[in-house]
Design a protein around this motif. Structure first.
Motif, short mmCIF file in Angstrom:
data_model
loop_
_atom_site.label_atom_id
_atom_site.label_comp_id
_atom_site.label_asym_id
_atom_site.label_seq_id
_atom_site.Cartn_x
_atom_site.Cartn_y
_atom_site.Cartn_z
N LEU A 1 0.83 -1.21 0.00
CA LEU A 1 0.00 0.00 0.00
C LEU A 1 0.86 1.26 0.00
O LEU A 1 0.63 2.20 -0.78
CB LEU A 1 -0.90 0.02 1.23
N LEU A 2 1.87 1.27 0.86
CA LEU A 2 2.75 2.43 0.96
C LEU A 2 3.52 2.67 -0.33
O LEU A 2 3.65 3.80 -0.81
CB LEU A 2 3.72 2.25 2.13
N ILE A 3 4.04 1.59 -0.93
CA ILE A 3 4.81 1.71 -2.17
C ILE A 3 3.93 2.19 -3.31
O ILE A 3 4.29 3.12 -4.05
CB ILE A 3 5.49 0.36 -2.52
N ILE A 4 2.78 1.57 -3.47
CA ILE A 4 1.89 1.92 -4.58
C ILE A 4 1.40 3.37 -4.46
O ILE A 4 1.29 4.09 -5.46
CB ILE A 4 0.70 0.94 -4.66
N TYR A 5 1.15 3.82 -3.23
CA TYR A 5 0.62 5.18 -3.06
C TYR A 5 1.71 6.25 -3.16
O TYR A 5 1.54 7.27 -3.83
CB TYR A 5 -0.09 5.29 -1.72
N TYR A 6 2.87 5.99 -2.51
CA TYR A 6 3.89 7.04 -2.43
C TYR A 6 4.96 6.98 -3.52
O TYR A 6 5.54 8.01 -3.87
CB TYR A 6 4.58 6.98 -1.06
N PHE A 7 5.25 5.79 -4.05
CA PHE A 7 6.36 5.64 -5.01
C PHE A 7 6.23 6.54 -6.24
O PHE A 7 7.19 7.21 -6.62
CB PHE A 7 6.48 4.16 -5.43
N PRO A 8 5.06 6.59 -6.91
CA PRO A 8 4.98 7.43 -8.11
C PRO A 8 5.30 8.90 -7.85
O PRO A 8 6.00 9.54 -8.64
CB PRO A 8 3.52 7.25 -8.56
N GLY A 9 4.82 9.43 -6.74
CA GLY A 9 5.04 10.84 -6.45
C GLY A 9 6.43 11.15 -5.92
O GLY A 9 7.09 12.10 -6.36
N LEU A 10 6.94 10.32 -4.98
CA LEU A 10 8.21 10.60 -4.33
C LEU A 10 9.41 10.21 -5.19
O LEU A 10 10.45 10.87 -5.14
CB LEU A 10 8.29 9.87 -2.99
N VAL A 11 9.30 9.14 -5.97
CA VAL A 11 10.44 8.65 -6.75
C VAL A 11 10.35 9.07 -8.21
O VAL A 11 11.32 9.54 -8.80
CB VAL A 11 10.54 7.11 -6.64
N LEU A 12 9.18 8.91 -8.80
CA LEU A 12 9.02 9.22 -10.22
C LEU A 12 8.61 10.67 -10.47
O LEU A 12 8.63 11.14 -11.60
CB LEU A 12 7.97 8.28 -10.85
N GLY A 13 8.24 11.36 -9.39
CA GLY A 13 7.82 12.76 -9.54
C GLY A 13 6.51 12.94 -10.26
O GLY A 13 6.23 14.00 -10.83
N ASN A 14 5.68 11.89 -10.24
CA ASN A 14 4.39 11.95 -10.92
C ASN A 14 3.32 11.35 -10.02
O ASN A 14 3.18 10.13 -9.94
CB ASN A 14 4.46 11.20 -12.25
N ALA A 15 2.59 12.20 -9.34
CA ALA A 15 1.55 11.74 -8.42
C ALA A 15 0.32 11.29 -9.21
O ALA A 15 -0.65 12.03 -9.36
CB ALA A 15 1.18 12.84 -7.44
N ILE A 16 0.40 10.07 -9.74
CA ILE A 16 -0.64 9.59 -10.66
C ILE A 16 -1.99 9.40 -9.99
O ILE A 16 -3.02 9.39 -10.66
CB ILE A 16 -0.21 8.26 -11.32
N TRP A 17 -2.01 9.24 -8.67
CA TRP A 17 -3.27 8.99 -7.98
C TRP A 17 -4.05 10.27 -7.69
O TRP A 17 -5.22 10.20 -7.35
CB TRP A 17 -3.03 8.23 -6.67
N GLY A 18 -3.37 11.38 -7.84
CA GLY A 18 -4.04 12.64 -7.51
C GLY A 18 -4.08 12.84 -6.00
O GLY A 18 -3.48 12.09 -5.23
N GLY A 19 -4.75 13.87 -5.56
CA GLY A 19 -4.80 14.16 -4.13
C GLY A 19 -6.14 13.84 -3.52
O GLY A 19 -7.09 13.46 -4.21
N GLY A 20 -6.21 14.01 -2.22
CA GLY A 20 -7.47 13.84 -1.52
C GLY A 20 -7.88 12.40 -1.31
O GLY A 20 -7.16 11.45 -1.62
N GLU A 21 -9.08 12.25 -0.80
CA GLU A 21 -9.62 10.93 -0.47
C GLU A 21 -9.79 10.06 -1.71
O GLU A 21 -9.57 8.84 -1.65
CB GLU A 21 -10.98 11.11 0.23
N ARG A 22 -10.16 10.66 -2.82
CA ARG A 22 -10.36 9.89 -4.05
C ARG A 22 -9.05 9.24 -4.51
O ARG A 22 -9.02 8.07 -4.88
CB ARG A 22 -10.90 10.80 -5.15
N GLY A 23 -7.95 9.99 -4.46
CA GLY A 23 -6.65 9.44 -4.86
C GLY A 23 -6.21 8.31 -3.94
O GLY A 23 -5.69 7.29 -4.41
N ARG A 24 -6.42 8.48 -2.64
CA ARG A 24 -6.05 7.42 -1.70
C ARG A 24 -6.90 6.18 -1.92
O ARG A 24 -6.40 5.05 -1.80
CB ARG A 24 -6.20 7.94 -0.26
N PHE A 25 -8.17 6.37 -2.24
CA PHE A 25 -9.04 5.22 -2.46
C PHE A 25 -8.62 4.45 -3.72
O PHE A 25 -8.59 3.21 -3.72
CB PHE A 25 -10.49 5.67 -2.61
#
Length: 228
Positions: free
Chosen positions: A71-95
């Motif tokens: 869960l942590l890798i899938i949620y944080y890896f794109p934004g922190l490592v790839l610089g692309n927060a593909i999930w977006g922000g807010g509750e919808r992105g986390r879901f």
């Protein structure tokens, strides 16, 4: 007692909202993991060795690591490592991120159950189907698949009940499911703080939901008794 009665409607309302989130995550996981698990199962049984090897290594990695880490890798890896927060922000992105992690995780577990169910069907029945002139597709859907379903219902039921409880892990990425809602009243939420009793109410939600699922899955298993 009066304070408890004043706080009870607030807590129940918050827990209901969290439980709806839990139900959504549970339902989407099943809808995605069952077909994906079947695809991974066929891949692991493929005669094309690179594909079979890849699927088996993938299953080994997913089953061998904690869902919380996934869960942590899938949620944080794109934004922190790839610089692309593909999930977006807010509750919808986390879901969305939580749904992807749960689907991948449970698809790997389901794939092993599917493979055991398929391999558990006697080879003689498939040979009998070929003698009768049935195609491989007809043999799979009319002979293998139906008997596989009967064999996999007990282990699948166990995984489905486990999934209900595992949805609570989504709070690690701040998804506001039912445990998150109950725990928030300990830290301070809607004018209530230092209250642990809402967590006991969350257990009731899980017990009732798992009880309903147990009855439903038990009836499904009984309906498949004609394969005995």
């Amino acid at each position: 007692m009066q304070l408890f009665l004043q706080q009870l409607p607030i807590v129940i309302h918050s827990l209901n909202i969290g439980f709806i989130q839990t139900l959504k995550l549970f339902g989407i996981t099943l809808l995605g993991a069952i077909p994906l698990g079947l695809v991974i199962c066929f891949g692991s049984m493929s005669r094309f060795k690179p594909l079979a090897g890849f699927c088996r290594v993938f299953i080994w990695i997913i089953r061998g690591t904690p869902l919380m880490i996934q869960l942590l890798i899938i949620y944080y890896f794109p934004g922190l490592v790839l610089g692309n927060a593909i999930w977006g922000g807010g509750e919808r992105g986390r879901f969305i991120a939580a749904s992807v992690a749960f689907i991948i995780n449970y698809a790997c577990y389901f794939s092993v159950i599917f493979r055991g169910g398929i391999q558990g069907v006697p080879i003689g029945q498939q040979e009998a189907g070929m003698v009768l002139g049935m195609t491989k597709r007809q043999i799979f859907f009319n002979v293998t698949l139906l008997q596989m379903i009967k064999r996999i219902v007990p282990p699948m039921s166990n995984e489905i009940l486990t999934l209900v409880k595992d949805t609570s892990l989504a709070r690690i990425i701040a998804l506001q499911e039912i445990i998150w809602a109950g725990q928030s009243f300990m830290k301070g939420s809607q004018g209530i703080s230092g209250a642990i009793w809402p967590l006991f109410f969350t257990a009731v939600y899980y017990l009732v939901f798992n009880g309903i699922l147990t009855i439903v899955l038990g009836r499904i298993e009984k309906k498949l008794d004609y394969f005995r």
